[in-house]
Design a protein around this motif. Sequence first.
Motif, PDB file in Angstrom:
ATOM      1  N   PRO A 119       0.849  -1.191   0.000  1.00 18.57           N
ATOM      2  CA  PRO A 119       0.000   0.000   0.000  1.00 18.57           C
ATOM      3  C   PRO A 119       0.891   1.249   0.000  1.00 18.57           C
ATOM      4  O   PRO A 119       2.000   1.237   0.535  1.00 18.57           O
ATOM      5  CB  PRO A 119      -0.774  -0.099   1.317  1.00 18.57           C
ATOM      6  CG  PRO A 119      -0.586  -1.493   1.793  1.00 18.57           C
ATOM      7  CD  PRO A 119       0.646  -2.028   1.171  1.00 18.57           C
ATOM      8  N   GLU A 120       0.399   2.319  -0.599  1.00 15.68           N
ATOM      9  CA  GLU A 120       1.217   3.522  -0.784  1.00 15.68           C
ATOM     10  C   GLU A 120       1.777   4.073   0.526  1.00 15.68           C
ATOM     11  O   GLU A 120       2.907   4.542   0.576  1.00 15.68           O
ATOM     12  CB  GLU A 120       0.393   4.598  -1.488  1.00 15.68           C
ATOM     13  CG  GLU A 120       1.230   5.728  -2.021  1.00 15.68           C
ATOM     14  CD  GLU A 120       0.426   6.674  -2.883  1.00 15.68           C
ATOM     15  OE1 GLU A 120       0.609   7.888  -2.715  1.00 15.68           O
ATOM     16  OE2 GLU A 120      -0.382   6.205  -3.701  1.00 15.68           O
ATOM     17  N   ASP A 121       0.999   3.997   1.604  1.00  9.77           N
ATOM     18  CA  ASP A 121       1.473   4.548   2.876  1.00  9.77           C
ATOM     19  C   ASP A 121       2.530   3.659   3.549  1.00  9.77           C
ATOM     20  O   ASP A 121       3.136   4.065   4.535  1.00  9.77           O
ATOM     21  CB  ASP A 121       0.300   4.798   3.834  1.00  9.77           C
ATOM     22  CG  ASP A 121      -0.510   3.552   4.128  1.00  9.77           C
ATOM     23  OD1 ASP A 121      -0.540   2.641   3.271  1.00  9.77           O
ATOM     24  OD2 ASP A 121      -1.120   3.486   5.206  1.00  9.77           O
ATOM     25  N   CYS A 122       2.781   2.472   3.018  1.00  6.01           N
ATOM     26  CA  CYS A 122       3.789   1.564   3.581  1.00  6.01           C
ATOM     27  C   CYS A 122       5.082   1.519   2.764  1.00  6.01           C
ATOM     28  O   CYS A 122       6.029   0.832   3.146  1.00  6.01           O
ATOM     29  CB  CYS A 122       3.223   0.146   3.678  1.00  6.01           C
ATOM     30  SG  CYS A 122       1.865  -0.010   4.833  1.00  6.01           S
ATOM     31  N   VAL A 123       5.112   2.223   1.649  1.00  5.34           N
ATOM     32  CA  VAL A 123       6.293   2.191   0.779  1.00  5.34           C
ATOM     33  C   VAL A 123       7.446   2.919   1.476  1.00  5.34           C
ATOM     34  O   VAL A 123       7.287   4.053   1.931  1.00  5.34           O
ATOM     35  CB  VAL A 123       5.980   2.844  -0.590  1.00  5.34           C
ATOM     36  CG1 VAL A 123       7.233   2.946  -1.443  1.00  5.34           C
ATOM     37  CG2 VAL A 123       4.892   2.066  -1.310  1.00  5.34           C
ATOM     38  N   PRO A 124       8.599   2.266   1.583  1.00  5.81           N
ATOM     39  CA  PRO A 124       9.738   2.898   2.250  1.00  5.81           C
ATOM     40  C   PRO A 124      10.314   4.059   1.430  1.00  5.81           C
ATOM     41  O   PRO A 124      10.155   4.108   0.212  1.00  5.81           O
ATOM     42  CB  PRO A 124      10.760   1.765   2.376  1.00  5.81           C
ATOM     43  CG  PRO A 124      10.348   0.734   1.408  1.00  5.81           C
ATOM     44  CD  PRO A 124       8.891   0.908   1.145  1.00  5.81           C
ATOM     45  N   SER A 125      10.984   4.954   2.115  1.00  2.00           N
ATOM     46  CA  SER A 125      11.633   6.092   1.464  1.00  2.00           C
ATOM     47  C   SER A 125      12.786   5.568   0.598  1.00  2.00           C
ATOM     48  O   SER A 125      13.235   4.435   0.770  1.00  2.00           O
ATOM     49  CB  SER A 125      12.172   7.053   2.510  1.00  2.00           C
ATOM     50  OG  SER A 125      13.275   6.469   3.188  1.00  2.00           O
TER      51      SER A 125
END
Length: 169
Positions: free
Chosen positions: A94-100
């Motif tokens: 999910p987009e909010d879990c994608v690491p920097s």
Amino acid sequence: MSDAAMPTGQTFHDLYRDHRGWLECWLRRRMSNGSDAADLSQDTFVRLLASSQRIADLQEPRAYLATVGKRLLTNFYKRRSLEQAYLTALTLLPEDCVPSPEQRWILLETLQALDELLDGLPSPVRRAFLWSQLEGLGYQEIAERLQVSERTIKRYMAQAYEHCLLVEL
């Protein structure tokens, strides 16, 4: 003496001058990118410098350089495959879990180090170790996945731990 053989007393500079172009062309034929071939050629010579191999003792330098180059090429494609699998897995998050980007770099470096650490272990042993350590599976669950006995999984785990300890020494 073949033209690929090295005269006695040749230095690293001579070896590099005489064979770098050949090695880069040899690698370029096996790769799709000339820049990657140039990088691997340089890495091959860096490995030679760092090794205990005496340059003056090389009877067939091209054969030696090709052997080192093949190993680096294999590692290159393994790394690329691992990186692609990682990037594919990231697309599923999910987009909010994608690491920097920084976290991605650290994770990818860690995955590559882990892959190098476990290199040389048979595939079932690697899988058992990774399932145990990364997914927290118990020996019975791993045995079911691999369709072997729990006793075999215990042997696999002992083999993996021993391998990790010996590599770290």
